[in-house]
Every structure is written in structure tokens, then in C-alpha cells.
Design a protein around this motif. Structure first.
Motif, short mmCIF file in Angstrom:
data_model
loop_
_atom_site.label_atom_id
_atom_site.label_comp_id
_atom_site.label_asym_id
_atom_site.label_seq_id
_atom_site.Cartn_x
_atom_site.Cartn_y
_atom_site.Cartn_z
N ALA A 188 0.80 -1.21 0.00
CA ALA A 188 0.00 0.00 0.00
C ALA A 188 0.84 1.27 0.00
N PHE A 189 1.95 1.27 0.71
CA PHE A 189 2.66 2.52 0.94
C PHE A 189 4.01 2.66 0.27
N LEU A 190 4.56 1.56 -0.22
CA LEU A 190 5.86 1.66 -0.86
C LEU A 190 5.72 1.69 -2.38
N ASN A 191 6.55 2.47 -3.06
CA ASN A 191 6.53 2.44 -4.51
C ASN A 191 7.22 1.17 -4.99
N MET A 192 7.11 0.90 -6.25
CA MET A 192 7.63 -0.33 -6.80
C MET A 192 9.12 -0.51 -6.55
N GLU A 193 9.86 0.56 -6.69
CA GLU A 193 11.32 0.43 -6.54
C GLU A 193 11.70 -0.06 -5.15
N ASN A 194 11.09 0.52 -4.13
CA ASN A 194 11.39 0.10 -2.77
C ASN A 194 10.84 -1.28 -2.47
N ARG A 195 9.68 -1.54 -3.06
CA ARG A 195 9.06 -2.85 -2.88
C ARG A 195 9.96 -3.93 -3.45
N LEU A 196 10.49 -3.63 -4.62
CA LEU A 196 11.38 -4.58 -5.29
C LEU A 196 12.64 -4.82 -4.47
N PHE A 197 13.21 -3.73 -3.97
CA PHE A 197 14.46 -3.86 -3.21
C PHE A 197 14.22 -4.64 -1.92
N LYS A 198 13.09 -4.38 -1.29
CA LYS A 198 12.72 -5.12 -0.08
C LYS A 198 12.55 -6.60 -0.39
N TYR A 199 11.92 -6.87 -1.51
CA TYR A 199 11.71 -8.25 -1.95
C TYR A 199 13.05 -8.96 -2.12
N LEU A 200 13.99 -8.28 -2.73
CA LEU A 200 15.31 -8.87 -2.96
C LEU A 200 16.03 -9.14 -1.64
N LYS A 201 15.93 -8.18 -0.74
CA LYS A 201 16.60 -8.34 0.55
C LYS A 201 15.96 -9.48 1.35
N ASP A 202 14.65 -9.52 1.35
CA ASP A 202 13.92 -10.60 2.05
C ASP A 202 14.34 -11.95 1.52
N LYS A 203 14.42 -12.02 0.22
CA LYS A 203 14.77 -13.28 -0.42
C LYS A 203 16.19 -13.71 -0.06
#
Length: 210
Positions: free
Chosen positions: A143-158
Motif C-alpha cells: 500500500a505505501f511503498l513504490n515499486m522500486e522500494n518494494r522490489l528492493f525489499k523483496y530482494l533483501k527478504d529473499k
DNA sequence: ACATTAAGTGATT
DNA sequence: AATCACTTAATGT
């Protein structure tokens, strides 16, 4: 005694409960990227994760999916819990992120153990608590993060769950996990690379800033 | 050598 | 941020 079991749950559960898990549980293995639970499956047993990581996805009627959260060793699937209580089908899909080994427990015992073992009760409650937290985090992210941050978070989580900063994946796979298009992922990844946060290769990505 | 798959890019909405 | 159309590069057979 199963060492993998005592290593992960020994400090949590009392002897009697560990013994019951040992006798009633069925050990199972899944290779990386295999589906463990499919959308719509009936759940007949509950998994305890011994090693590896599992990706939990939501899926809509069109087959579009979205990553909700990851399960790691020592976790259990909260979705299974709610499925065991009611007689509902699975509303999620579980895919092995890495090679996974787990123990399947017959669901009949679940409620019985709640009153029989205090350690089981707190494990289930805490597990539920953690899942709700992760779910809220996922909602916030979307809801609150733009795609770029969402993507980076996804990568870090992974990278976190597989304990490796080299991710073997494709832009297409990521776009499906994040429910967006491949082109967008390619462009954002390029941007992240230019910012020095990651390094791109064919079919793999290296995280530079963890 | 050819087909397939992954990734990069410009233009448009 | 999504989609289209097209290119380039790497890989598989």
C-alpha cells in the motif's frame, strides 16, 4: 531421536510432546521450487519446518499471484491452522524457495495438544502472532511503498531467507511474485544497479548492500 | 545453425 | 506503472 527436530524445536517443546511428534509426524522433503500446497488444496496435516524456506503466495481467480511472506525453519503455516479448524480449502499457495525438509503432523492432534501441552499452545499462539505481523507488513509494503522500494525489499527478504546474497532468479519470476510486468522489473533493477545496490547477471542477481 | 529464453530500450497510454 | 513492439545477448539442441 530426530536431531533435526530437537535442534529446531527442542528448546520449545517438552519431552513428552517431542516424543509424540516423533511418533506421529511424517518427515517429508521438497526440492527447491516445487509446490507444497496448491491453491484450493484440502489440508489434512500441519507442517513444522525443519530446514529451508517456503514462499507463501496469494492467488486470484485469474492465476495472478502475489508474495505474502516467507516461512523459515522453526515456523509453521498459519494458514494450515485456520484450515484445520474449519474444513476450508487452502487460500494460498506454498512453494519451496530452497530445498525444504519438514514434518507433517496429523491435524486431529492439533486441538488436543492445545490443552495437553502448554508449550504447544504458546507455539501456536506465537506463530499466529508472527504471521499476522508479517501479513500487516506485506500490506504496508504494497500500500505505501513504490515499486522500486518494494522490489528492493523483496530482494533483501529473499536473500535473507536463503542466507545468500546471490539470487538465482529471472526478471520474469520477480515480476510474477510482485504482480507486475517484466519490463518494469528490468528497468527498476537497472536503476538499482546504477545506484550500486545490486549487480545484475543473466538469471541471477547479487545484492551488494544488505 | 537454429530455436528458445533472458534482458534491454523507446515509444505510447 | 503497464503495455507494445522490437532488439540484443546468452543458452540449449
Amino acid at each position: 531421536m530426530n536431531t533435526a527436530l530437537t535442534n529446531n524445536f527442542g528448546y520449545l517443546f517438552e519431552e513428552a510432546l517431542l516424543a509424540e511428534i516423533e511418533t506421529l509426524g511424517v518427515a517429508k522433503e521438497f526440492k527447491a521450487n516445487t509446490t507444497i500446497i496448491e491453491f484450493g488444496d484440502f489440508i489434512k496435516s500441519m507442517p513444522l519446518l525443519l530446514s529451508g524456506a517456503i514462499k507463501i503466495l496469494r492467488e486470484d481467480d485469474k492465476g495472478d499471484e502475489l508474495v505474502l511472506y516467507y516461512l523459515e525453519k522453526g515456523d509453521t503455516c498459519a494458514m494450515t491452522l485456520s484450515c484445520c479448524m474449519g474444513q476450508t480449502k487452502s487460500k494460498i499457495r506454498a512453494v519451496a524457495e530452497t530445498d525444504v525438509s519438514l514434518i507433517l503432523l496429523p491435524k486431529e492432534k492439533m486441538t488436543l495438544w492445545l490443552s495437553k501441552y502448554k508449550t504447544w499452545q504458546s507455539f501456536i499462539l506465537e506463530s499466529y502472532h508472527n504471521r499476522v505481523e508479517e501479513l500487516l507488513e506485506a500490506v504496508d509494503t504494497i500500500a505505501f511503498l513504490n515499486m522500486e522500494n518494494r522490489l528492493f525489499k523483496y530482494l533483501k527478504d529473499k536473500a535473507m531467507v536463503i542466507h545468500n546474497d546471490e539470487l538465482i532468479t529471472t526478471h520474469k519470476q520477480i515480476s510474477e511474485d510482485l504482480h507486475t510486468s517484466r519490463v518494469v522489473i528490468s528497468r527498476l533493477l537497472k536503476k538499482l544497479e546504477n545506484e550500486g545496490k545490486i549487480k545484475l547477471f543473466r538469471s541471477s542477481i547479487k545484492i551488494l548492500t544488505l
